[in-house]
Design a protein around this motif. Structure first.
Motif, PDB file in Angstrom:
ATOM      1  N   LEU A  51       0.860  -1.140   0.112  1.00 51.64           N
ATOM      2  CA  LEU A  51      -0.178  -0.026  -0.080  1.00 51.64           C
ATOM      3  C   LEU A  51       0.823   1.281  -0.024  1.00 51.64           C
ATOM      4  O   LEU A  51       1.889   1.202   0.554  1.00 51.64           O
ATOM      5  N   VAL A  52       0.402   2.165  -0.778  1.00 43.23           N
ATOM      6  CA  VAL A  52       1.094   3.474  -0.646  1.00 43.23           C
ATOM      7  C   VAL A  52       0.227   4.341  -0.063  1.00 43.23           C
ATOM      8  O   VAL A  52      -1.088   4.551  -0.066  1.00 43.23           O
ATOM      9  N   LEU A  53       0.686   5.014   1.189  1.00 45.92           N
ATOM     10  CA  LEU A  53      -0.056   5.720   2.253  1.00 45.92           C
ATOM     11  C   LEU A  53       0.175   7.108   1.934  1.00 45.92           C
ATOM     12  O   LEU A  53       1.612   7.632   1.985  1.00 45.92           O
ATOM     13  N   ILE A  54      -0.964   8.075   1.658  1.00 44.97           N
ATOM     14  CA  ILE A  54      -0.475   9.689   1.613  1.00 44.97           C
ATOM     15  C   ILE A  54      -1.139  10.085   2.773  1.00 44.97           C
ATOM     16  O   ILE A  54      -2.473  10.134   2.992  1.00 44.97           O
ATOM     17  N   ASP A  55      -0.234  10.717   3.431  1.00 47.32           N
ATOM     18  CA  ASP A  55      -0.498  11.720   4.504  1.00 47.32           C
ATOM     19  C   ASP A  55      -0.764  10.580   5.839  1.00 47.32           C
ATOM     20  O   ASP A  55      -1.711   9.697   5.720  1.00 47.32           O
ATOM     21  N   ALA A  79       5.070   2.408   1.245  1.00 47.22           N
ATOM     22  CA  ALA A  79       5.541   3.753   0.984  1.00 47.22           C
ATOM     23  C   ALA A  79       4.721   4.842   1.498  1.00 47.22           C
ATOM     24  O   ALA A  79       3.527   4.567   1.772  1.00 47.22           O
ATOM     25  N   ILE A  80       5.252   5.953   2.067  1.00 43.84           N
ATOM     26  CA  ILE A  80       4.592   7.117   2.596  1.00 43.84           C
ATOM     27  C   ILE A  80       4.696   8.287   1.718  1.00 43.84           C
ATOM     28  O   ILE A  80       6.040   8.497   1.483  1.00 43.84           O
ATOM     29  N   LEU A  81       3.797   9.065   1.560  1.00 42.88           N
ATOM     30  CA  LEU A  81       3.796  10.132   0.749  1.00 42.88           C
ATOM     31  C   LEU A  81       3.224  11.419   1.419  1.00 42.88           C
ATOM     32  O   LEU A  81       2.060  11.111   1.868  1.00 42.88           O
ATOM     33  N   ASN A  82       3.832  12.187   1.855  1.00 45.31           N
ATOM     34  CA  ASN A  82       3.369  13.560   2.478  1.00 45.31           C
ATOM     35  C   ASN A  82       3.205  14.640   1.697  1.00 45.31           C
ATOM     36  O   ASN A  82       4.085  15.145   0.882  1.00 45.31           O
ATOM     37  N   THR A  83       1.879  15.090   1.587  1.00 47.50           N
ATOM     38  CA  THR A  83       1.689  16.369   0.771  1.00 47.50           C
ATOM     39  C   THR A  83       2.324  17.575   0.976  1.00 47.50           C
ATOM     40  O   THR A  83       2.464  18.003   0.280  1.00 47.50           O
ATOM     41  N   HIS A  84       2.459  17.668   2.416  1.00 45.27           N
ATOM     42  CA  HIS A  84       3.280  18.934   2.889  1.00 45.27           C
ATOM     43  C   HIS A  84       3.674  18.784   4.548  1.00 45.27           C
ATOM     44  O   HIS A  84       3.129  17.653   4.944  1.00 45.27           O
ATOM     45  N   TRP A  85       4.250  19.575   5.015  1.00 45.80           N
ATOM     46  CA  TRP A  85       4.621  19.556   6.322  1.00 45.80           C
ATOM     47  C   TRP A  85       3.783  19.626   7.588  1.00 45.80           C
ATOM     48  O   TRP A  85       4.414  19.502   8.597  1.00 45.80           O
TER      49      TRP A  85
END
Length: 102
Positions: A51-55, A79-85
């Motif tokens: 799974l790819v996790l966004i935020d 994987a983790i993808l953060n849209t912003h900090w």
């Protein structure tokens, strides 16, 4: 924002799938409790290796919802993808990485 949109399209289309791109996407809604800061929404995308996790949200309760979804699917968070900090999008990274250090 265009980069994030392109990522959604590429990740949703990655790998063989008998369904539509939307079948590979799952929203875990965030919340705005009155007694503490908010959790942003989180999105899972199905990918060939997991799974790819966004935020990842902010609070341990939100991270537990994310981990429960991965357990229920029987797939690792690859994987983790953060849209912003902002904290409501990244603070759960630690909890997720503890559960899936690879």
């Amino acid at each position: 924002m265009r980069i994030v949109a392109a990522f959604f399209v590429m990740a949703a289309c990655a790998g063989p799938s008998a369904g539509t791109a939307m079948d590979s996407l799952h929203l875990v809604p965030g919340s705005v409790p009155m007694d503490k800061g908010p959790d942003g929404n989180s999105i899972f995308l199905e990918a060939p290796d997991g799974l790819v996790l966004i935020d990842t949200g902010r609070h341990p309760e939100h991270a537990e919802k994310l981990l429960a979804y991965a357990r229920d699917r029987g797939k690792p968070i690859a994987a983790i993808l953060n849209t912003h900090w902002h904290m409501d999008h990244v603070q759960g990274n630690f909890d997720i990485r503890q559960a899936y250090p690879g």
